[in-house]
Design a protein around this motif. Structure first.
Motif, PDB file in Angstrom:
ATOM      1  N   UNK A  81      16.342 -19.588  32.458  1.00  0.00           N
ATOM      2  CA  UNK A  81      15.028 -20.141  32.151  1.00  0.00           C
ATOM      3  C   UNK A  81      14.425 -19.445  30.937  1.00  0.00           C
ATOM      4  N   UNK A  82      13.447 -20.129  30.331  1.00  0.00           N
ATOM      5  CA  UNK A  82      12.676 -19.510  29.251  1.00  0.00           C
ATOM      6  C   UNK A  82      11.599 -18.640  29.899  1.00  0.00           C
ATOM      7  N   UNK A  83      11.766 -17.334  29.793  1.00  0.00           N
ATOM      8  CA  UNK A  83      10.855 -16.386  30.441  1.00  0.00           C
ATOM      9  C   UNK A  83       9.848 -15.870  29.414  1.00  0.00           C
ATOM     10  N   UNK A  84       8.574 -15.991  29.754  1.00  0.00           N
ATOM     11  CA  UNK A  84       7.503 -15.474  28.895  1.00  0.00           C
ATOM     12  C   UNK A  84       7.065 -14.127  29.441  1.00  0.00           C
ATOM     13  N   UNK A  85       7.221 -13.092  28.636  1.00  0.00           N
ATOM     14  CA  UNK A  85       6.782 -11.751  29.024  1.00  0.00           C
ATOM     15  C   UNK A  85       5.430 -11.493  28.375  1.00  0.00           C
ATOM     16  N   UNK A  86       4.380 -11.504  29.188  1.00  0.00           N
ATOM     17  CA  UNK A  86       3.026 -11.357  28.659  1.00  0.00           C
ATOM     18  C   UNK A  86       2.672  -9.929  28.273  1.00  0.00           C
ATOM     19  N   UNK A  87       3.547  -8.976  28.590  1.00  0.00           N
ATOM     20  CA  UNK A  87       3.228  -7.580  28.310  1.00  0.00           C
ATOM     21  C   UNK A  87       4.306  -6.877  27.493  1.00  0.00           C
ATOM     22  N   UNK A  88       5.152  -7.664  26.838  1.00  0.00           N
ATOM     23  CA  UNK A  88       6.246  -7.064  26.076  1.00  0.00           C
ATOM     24  C   UNK A  88       5.757  -6.377  24.807  1.00  0.00           C
ATOM     25  N   UNK A  89       4.706  -6.929  24.178  1.00  0.00           N
ATOM     26  CA  UNK A  89       4.193  -6.376  22.924  1.00  0.00           C
ATOM     27  C   UNK A  89       2.951  -5.528  23.182  1.00  0.00           C
ATOM     28  N   UNK A  90       2.612  -4.684  22.215  1.00  0.00           N
ATOM     29  CA  UNK A  90       1.465  -3.796  22.393  1.00  0.00           C
ATOM     30  C   UNK A  90       0.150  -4.454  21.998  1.00  0.00           C
ATOM     31  N   UNK A  91       0.192  -5.708  21.517  1.00  0.00           N
ATOM     32  CA  UNK A  91      -1.029  -6.446  21.205  1.00  0.00           C
ATOM     33  C   UNK A  91      -0.886  -7.882  21.702  1.00  0.00           C
ATOM     34  N   UNK A  92      -1.968  -8.392  22.288  1.00  0.00           N
ATOM     35  CA  UNK A  92      -1.968  -9.785  22.716  1.00  0.00           C
ATOM     36  C   UNK A  92      -3.340 -10.387  22.462  1.00  0.00           C
TER      37      UNK A  92
END
Length: 292
Positions: free
Chosen positions: A170-181
């Protein structure tokens, strides 16, 4: 009267066979122990050092070492049996083992697929424990990554166990992978309201929220001219590992709503205006209501 006399048993004739059997067993045990010890010491160490040098996860390294030990044991049995002269038995065992492995492989296709997917997830690290991820319309916070399944907690504190093959495909979205959102919220104002006043209010309230970065700066561009409102999208940036996206968004909404109310900026509901007229024909033919 006939007397039967038992024939004497000559134990000497069995001694060569017993010695041969004993020798074969000893040869098998010694060969197996020697091959297994040498193979385990060399191969397991080589596999562990090679994977550590390439930066593999510790879980995968331990799994590879354990698998190597099993393979070494099987090879040691085969070589020891060959040295001891158990060739026929070994051939029969190999045929049986092959058929059994084929049957188990067909029966455990899903299990194997999840296991392989778990290996890739652990190695590639698309997400890690504690990350908030989304996939196929679902979302949750990763509690534990195992070789077969991944366990997640929903925001309602429900435990979800997902087969690794589902996450790997599946296409998994990681909402906390980056240090800015970026946190984006649309605010609608009336067409008669001052856009610059609304923009200043949105930016000012967004910059006051705890955890919002000064750089990139909060912004509020006009993104839509709706049927009943001019939409400004408030945009602020946060560190998702330190501050909750949902909590910041909720505070942003509440703060701007209170600011708009204080400054008299309208946040109109969707509405529709009907124009034109209604013409009534044949009014004379309509019967008057009866007094009965």
């Amino acid at each position: 009267m006939i007397s039967l006399q038992a024939a004497p048993i000559d134990l000497q004739q069995y001694i060569p066979d017993l010695i041969s059997a004993f020798t074969t067993v000893v040869l098998f045990v010694v060969s197996f122990a020697l091959i297994y010890w040498i193979g385990k010491s060399f191969m397991s160490r080589a596999v562990e050092r090679g994977l550590e040098h390439r930066g593999f996860d510790r879980t995968l390294i331990d799994l590879a070492v354990s698998t190597t030990v099993v393979v070494v044991a099987v090879v040691a049995v085969a070589l020891a049996a060959t040295v001891a002269g158990f060739g026929v038995v070994l051939a029969a065992f190999a045929t049986l083992a092959g058929a059994l492995a084929l049957a188990v492989g067909f029966a455990a296709q899903d299990l194997i697929a999840n296991f392989v997917a778990g290996v890739f997830i652990i190695q590639d690290e698309p997400f890690s424990t504690g990350d908030w991820i989304e996939w196929d319309g679902n979302s949750g916070v990763v509690r534990e990554i195992q070789l077969r399944v991944t366990k997640l907690d929903t925001f309602d504190n429900q435990l979800v166990t997902v087969p690794n093959s589902d996450l790997a495909s599946a296409a998994v979205v990681n909402n906390e992978a980056n240090d800015k959102r970026r946190v984006s919220v649309g605010f609608g104002i009336g067409y008669e309201d001052d856009i610059e006043q609304a923009r200043e209010a949105i930016i000012d309230e967004g910059s006051r929220i705890e955890g919002v970065f000064d750089d990139p700066k909060p912004t509020a561009p006009v993104t839509e001219l709706g049927d009943s409102a001019v939409v400004l999208q408030g945009r602020v940036w946060i560190d998702p590992k330190k501050h909750s996206y949902g909590a910041v968004r909720a505070r942003f909404l509440e703060a701007v709503k209170e600011r708009f109310d204080a400054e008299g900026i309208d946040m109109p509901y969707p509405n529709t205006e009907l124009s034109g007229g209604i013409e009534v024909t044949n009014a004379d033919e309509m019967e008057a209501p009866s007094d009965d």
